[in-house]
Enzyme design. Structure first.
Site, mmCIF file in Angstrom:
data_model
loop_
_atom_site.group_PDB
_atom_site.id
_atom_site.type_symbol
_atom_site.label_atom_id
_atom_site.label_comp_id
_atom_site.label_asym_id
_atom_site.label_seq_id
_atom_site.Cartn_x
_atom_site.Cartn_y
_atom_site.Cartn_z
ATOM 1 N N MET A 41 0.843 -1.198 0.000
ATOM 2 C CA MET A 41 0.000 0.000 0.000
ATOM 3 C C MET A 41 0.880 1.251 0.000
ATOM 4 O O MET A 41 0.407 2.352 0.285
ATOM 5 C CB MET A 41 -0.930 -0.001 1.204
ATOM 6 C CG MET A 41 -1.894 -1.195 1.166
ATOM 7 S SD MET A 41 -3.430 -0.897 2.013
ATOM 8 C CE MET A 41 -2.855 -0.693 3.690
ATOM 9 N N TYR A 43 4.174 3.950 0.897
ATOM 10 C CA TYR A 43 4.908 4.530 2.026
ATOM 11 C C TYR A 43 5.939 3.491 2.478
ATOM 12 O O TYR A 43 5.976 3.055 3.628
ATOM 13 C CB TYR A 43 3.970 4.946 3.170
ATOM 14 C CG TYR A 43 4.537 6.091 3.959
ATOM 15 C CD1 TYR A 43 4.549 7.380 3.410
ATOM 16 C CD2 TYR A 43 5.102 5.908 5.210
ATOM 17 C CE1 TYR A 43 5.103 8.451 4.108
ATOM 18 C CE2 TYR A 43 5.661 6.962 5.914
ATOM 19 C CZ TYR A 43 5.656 8.226 5.361
ATOM 20 O OH TYR A 43 6.210 9.276 6.050
ATOM 21 N N GLY A 47 11.078 -2.936 5.539
ATOM 22 C CA GLY A 47 10.314 -4.187 5.567
ATOM 23 C C GLY A 47 9.817 -4.534 4.165
ATOM 24 O O GLY A 47 9.957 -5.671 3.694
ATOM 25 N N HIS A 48 9.235 -3.535 3.484
ATOM 26 C CA HIS A 48 8.786 -3.768 2.105
ATOM 27 C C HIS A 48 9.985 -4.120 1.216
ATOM 28 O O HIS A 48 9.905 -5.007 0.368
ATOM 29 C CB HIS A 48 8.130 -2.502 1.535
ATOM 30 C CG HIS A 48 6.874 -2.066 2.233
ATOM 31 N ND1 HIS A 48 6.814 -0.916 2.983
ATOM 32 C CD2 HIS A 48 5.636 -2.620 2.292
ATOM 33 C CE1 HIS A 48 5.584 -0.771 3.462
ATOM 34 N NE2 HIS A 48 4.856 -1.792 3.061
ATOM 35 N N GLY A 197 4.704 -10.372 3.702
ATOM 36 C CA GLY A 197 5.440 -10.306 4.962
ATOM 37 C C GLY A 197 4.689 -11.054 6.058
ATOM 38 O O GLY A 197 3.462 -10.975 6.147
ATOM 39 N N LYS A 199 4.797 -10.155 8.958
ATOM 40 C CA LYS A 199 4.331 -9.098 9.861
ATOM 41 C C LYS A 199 2.800 -9.150 9.919
ATOM 42 O O LYS A 199 2.199 -8.988 10.960
ATOM 43 C CB LYS A 199 4.837 -7.751 9.343
ATOM 44 C CG LYS A 199 4.021 -6.543 9.711
ATOM 45 C CD LYS A 199 4.475 -5.975 11.003
ATOM 46 C CE LYS A 199 3.935 -4.612 11.349
ATOM 47 N NZ LYS A 199 2.651 -4.249 10.822
ATOM 48 N N GLN A 203 -2.842 -12.461 7.388
ATOM 49 C CA GLN A 203 -3.010 -12.140 5.961
ATOM 50 C C GLN A 203 -2.235 -13.137 5.099
ATOM 51 O O GLN A 203 -2.742 -13.656 4.106
ATOM 52 C CB GLN A 203 -2.510 -10.712 5.704
ATOM 53 C CG GLN A 203 -2.351 -10.344 4.257
ATOM 54 C CD GLN A 203 -1.987 -8.886 4.109
ATOM 55 O OE1 GLN A 203 -2.820 -8.016 4.323
ATOM 56 N NE2 GLN A 203 -0.756 -8.591 3.749
ATOM 57 N N SER A 236 4.163 1.189 7.963
ATOM 58 C CA SER A 236 3.900 2.518 7.394
ATOM 59 C C SER A 236 3.171 3.382 8.408
ATOM 60 O O SER A 236 3.269 4.608 8.380
ATOM 61 C CB SER A 236 3.040 2.388 6.130
ATOM 62 O OG SER A 236 3.652 1.517 5.222
HETATM 63 P P1 AMP Z 1 1.449 -2.935 3.488
HETATM 64 O O1 AMP Z 1 1.986 -1.900 2.573
HETATM 65 O O2 AMP Z 1 1.467 -2.549 4.927
HETATM 66 O O3 AMP Z 1 0.110 -3.476 3.033
HETATM 67 O O4 AMP Z 1 2.437 -4.175 3.408
HETATM 68 C C1 AMP Z 1 2.774 -4.750 2.183
HETATM 69 C C2 AMP Z 1 3.535 -6.014 2.450
HETATM 70 O O5 AMP Z 1 4.705 -5.711 3.204
HETATM 71 C C3 AMP Z 1 2.738 -7.032 3.271
HETATM 72 O O6 AMP Z 1 2.996 -8.335 2.765
HETATM 73 C C4 AMP Z 1 3.293 -6.849 4.649
HETATM 74 O O7 AMP Z 1 3.192 -8.002 5.462
HETATM 75 C C5 AMP Z 1 4.751 -6.541 4.343
HETATM 76 N N1 AMP Z 1 5.381 -5.845 5.467
HETATM 77 C C6 AMP Z 1 4.966 -4.692 6.052
HETATM 78 N N2 AMP Z 1 5.772 -4.390 7.093
HETATM 79 C C7 AMP Z 1 6.697 -5.375 7.171
HETATM 80 C C8 AMP Z 1 7.786 -5.646 8.038
HETATM 81 N N3 AMP Z 1 8.099 -4.848 9.061
HETATM 82 N N4 AMP Z 1 8.522 -6.760 7.812
HETATM 83 C C9 AMP Z 1 8.235 -7.609 6.794
HETATM 84 N N5 AMP Z 1 7.200 -7.408 5.948
HETATM 85 C C10 AMP Z 1 6.450 -6.304 6.121
#
Ligand code: AMP
Length: 331
Positions: A41, A43, A47-48, A197, A199, A203, A236
């Protein structure tokens, strides 16, 4: 070249249109390339980027999608304030830790606009929305920002059992929205594999199950959590924490590490004791707990004893920011 200015040829191709994205993927396939997708999503943080690096190690070309999905937010959640920095994201994807750049970024404007909104006058839409509001939520009893937008979308993917507990309790439209948008992305990008992730542990499991149950030809890869140096799981949403709440939020990761160490040192295997310790640590630091659960790693069923591989999952509010984190224990 994180933070700096990358030369244009080092930046990924940006694709905003579904048909263009399909064409791009078909062209790659014709050239015999394998494709990995990293849904996000935006930002973006380290991690991303760790997911991107994993994707690069597995496939010939990597597509990162950046799309804040209204289908997974309920109207009362933080869709409108979700942080974004598209230009910063593109720069970060231009060169990941000195590795090759991401090949394409899929950044659709709205995956739920089928032209039905555009053809109506603004007044019609306003009237329809207020009629919808009077009618209340749809028969299923749940409603997301997609319904709120009045989009002509009515097909949803639900992973019945796995999506019910943990985050599904307080976010009833969340996993329906995630499974649906991931299905859309898979249909548009047609990847060989997709990287998620851990995290977002539930999901990751929900998507794995969806792919198995619906025979998607996509391999799902899970990546470990990337943390800040002090242990806070990168997110984010961390940017919206006040400095004071950021300090208090460390109680989540600290208590998770402590619980893991208690089990590994053989001090307890009782889930109720462990849960009590975690709840006390987080509430004591000023967090408002959504849930603390110790569950089976695959079925996500709540356990009484740590007698198999488990994951401790936590969601808690600090100020107006809801954070999630987890830790796996091999049992
Ligand atoms: P998001 O943008 O928050 O929807 O996350 C996109 C992807 O990045 C998802 O698969 C999350 O699980 C992964 N993700 C977000 N934060 C982390 C993190 N700290 N470590 C590993 N993966 C992450």
């Amino acid at each position: 070249m994180e933070g700096g200015s990358a030369a244009p040829e080092e930046l990924p191709e940006i694709i905003t249109n579904k048909d263009e994205m399909r064409k791009w993927s078909r062209a790659m396939r014709c050239r015999g390339k394998t494709i990995a997708l990293v849904p996000t999503m935006g930002y973006l943080h380290q991690g991303h980027l760790s997911l991107v690096e994993k994707a690069q190690s597995l496939a010939d070309v990597v597509v990162v999608s950046i799309y804040v999905n209204p289908g997974q937010f309920s109207p009362s959640e933080d869709l409108s304030t979700y942080p974004s920095d598209f230009h910063g994201d593109i720069r970060k994807l231009g060169s990941v830790s000195g590795c090759r750049r991401v090949d394409a970024v899929f950044h659709p404007h709205n995956l739920y606009d089928y032209g039905n909104i555009g053809r109506k006058g603004e007044r019609d839409i306003v009237e329809e929305l207020s009629e919808e509001r009077e009618k209340g939520p749809p028969a299923s009893g749940v409603s997301s920002c997609v319904e709120e937008m009045g989009a002509g979308h009515e097909t949803w993917v639900k992973v019945e059992r796995l999506e019910r507990g943990l985050c599904g309790m307080s976010r009833p439209v969340f996993f329906r929205g995630v499974a649906t948008v991931v299905t859309k992305l898979f249909n548009i990008v047609d990847p060989d594999m997709a990287v998620f992730g851990k995290k977002d542990y539930q999901q990751w499991r929900v998507i794995q199950r969806m792919v198995r149950d619906l025979d998607f030809g996509v391999r799902i890869v899970g990546c470990d959590i990337t943390r800040e140096q002090d242990g806070l799981a990168m997110s984010s949403r961390n940017v919206r924490l006040s400095p004071e709440d950021r300090g208090k939020a460390l109680s989540i990761s600290r208590s998770l590490f402590q619980a893991k160490s208690l089990v590994e040192r053989g001090q307890t295997t009782n889930c109720s004791d462990l849960r009590g310790t975690l709840v006390q640590a987080i509430s004591g630091a000023g967090g408002k707990i959504d849930y603390v659960e110790i569950v089976d790693q695959e079925s996500l069923e709540t356990l009484g004893e740590v007698d198999r591989p488990v994951v401790i999952c936590i969601a808690a509010w600090f100020g107006n920011v809801r954070l999630i984190d987890n830790i796996e224990i091999s049992g």
